[in-house]
Design an enzyme around this catalytic site. Sequence first.
Site, mmCIF file in Angstrom:
data_model
loop_
_atom_site.group_PDB
_atom_site.id
_atom_site.type_symbol
_atom_site.label_atom_id
_atom_site.label_comp_id
_atom_site.label_asym_id
_atom_site.label_seq_id
_atom_site.Cartn_x
_atom_site.Cartn_y
_atom_site.Cartn_z
ATOM 1 N N PRO A 221 0.832 -1.215 0.000
ATOM 2 C CA PRO A 221 0.000 0.000 0.000
ATOM 3 C C PRO A 221 0.857 1.252 0.000
ATOM 4 C CG PRO A 221 -0.924 -1.605 1.500
ATOM 5 C CD PRO A 221 0.394 -2.177 1.021
ATOM 6 N N CYS A 222 0.498 2.196 -0.885
ATOM 7 C CA CYS A 222 1.386 3.333 -1.157
ATOM 8 C C CYS A 222 0.905 4.649 -0.568
ATOM 9 C CB CYS A 222 1.542 3.503 -2.670
ATOM 10 S SG CYS A 222 -0.028 3.893 -3.516
ATOM 11 N N GLN A 223 -0.192 4.641 0.205
ATOM 12 C CA GLN A 223 -0.762 5.905 0.649
ATOM 13 C C GLN A 223 0.243 6.768 1.415
ATOM 14 O OE1 GLN A 223 -2.182 2.997 0.848
ATOM 15 N NE2 GLN A 223 -4.312 3.073 0.179
#
Length: 538
Positions: free
Chosen positions: A78-80
């Site tokens: 996940p890149c948030q």
Amino acid sequence: MRVADFFCGSGGFSEGFRQAGFEIVFAVDKWEPAVTTYKGNKPDVNVIRDDVIRISLLNDEDFENTVPDSEVIIGSPPCQAFSHSNKSGNGDKKLGIQLIEAYLRIIARKKSKPDSSLRYWVLENVPAVRDYIKEEYTARDLGLTGDVILRPRDGASGIYNAKYFGAPTNRKRYLCGEFPKPQETHTDQTAITLRQVLASLGDPTATEPEYIVDVNYPDFQMNRTDVTDHAYIYELANFEWQTAKRLKQDKGYMGKMSFPENLDKPARTVMATMTASAREAMILRYGENSYRLPTVRETASMMSFPIDYRFYGKSKATKHTLVGNAVPPKLSYAVAKAILLDAGEPVVERYNPIQHDQNIEFVNLNGLQFAPKNEKIKKEIAKFKYHIPYLIISAYRVELTNYHSDFENKQFRWDVEIHYSQGKKKASVFVPDLEERVIPSKYVERVKRYIGEKEKKICSFSDFQKVFCMTSEQRIAKGKEGPYELLSDIRTFIDALLTDEEKSETINIQGEPHHLPQAIAIGYFILKSIVTTMGGNL
């Protein structure tokens, strides 16, 4: 060749590998809608709902029983935390780094296994993650024993734009690991445009033509009635698109964005949240002075998902998140193809339709009715900060704000400021005490007359806050002028008073910044006079 997929999401990364002819043997993700979507489109894959960090720390026996051997491992943590859209890139990176290290730990464990079958591995993320991935990871760095060393930034690692690999989206991604460099298939001149995507799918309300040819896979077509999540309209209320337009084209110090979307370029990066009243909102024209959001199917095609791919969310918002968080299959196909060519294996070139799991319940948005949103009353302590619209000259703008209010005690105050430029080094705020004499004599009477008319309708700071918190329809019905309306009216007056050339002429003032564009000085003088009177009208 076999593939294991970590942080698999809705399956975009592995979809490209499936299309190229790989055998997907394992996938894992924590989010239930993602796992269900993966199962629905890839029913033969062992996909589980679990925590990758937990899996990476399992004892050897449980680890091997959970994660099968494969020649390829792919992963998209996940890149948030690393995205520039998250707190302007200042979000907490701690969890993001832990997820990346968990993935690398799995790679290291599989590589160091005797007679390891692992030959290639790829990590995908937003470009900003590059600054948080080290050149080298030893076994000790990853909490392991042994002498394995990973160098994820070597070789073909770099930033890749999906539009150059056939996806109709301007989506840059950082790929690192051990893999051969994928070959670009498109240029800026040949990239698939948003117009081509929309034309291929057709108007969501249309019934013709009977068949839809996939813009991303021209050798594949489907009956229109079988294409899911497209036959509906999400029309925007006036306040939604007006807010978005203002943020896109008149943000102040930020550049202009197209409104509505520019159809003659690839789509902008598809977001996980399909918001309407934001600068990043993706807005399409829908008739005369009407606008809509893209359908889930349109955004999926922008991301290069085939039109038979299904998203198993139970709501429109969940489906958009499943699409927006994915890896574009066209980009992953290019990586998969490069691996096959490097390994001397054949590449599947023709699209192979998906065989869905018919036992999984699927919610289709086709035919659903979405009523335009009703504007909500703002909170009593809502904040305001905006400038005279579309009036930015030599980086100067005149702003109206209530930011200096005592919000805790509901003691409201409105102020006028001149803002210059942006950034920590260049940005400046000025509040000069301009006198009437700085205005050229030929404009003085008209300016004074305008201010006088406005002052007849002026209320107190507190009442102006109440008007601001009303909906736009309430203000119209009650004949009230809030801050947006006041600023717009001042802009209309300045346009009638000055030519474009006159707006940019310089006026000298006492104190900083010493010189101002004429329209900025006059706009500031008008707004300051009105707000000063408002402050004394308690």
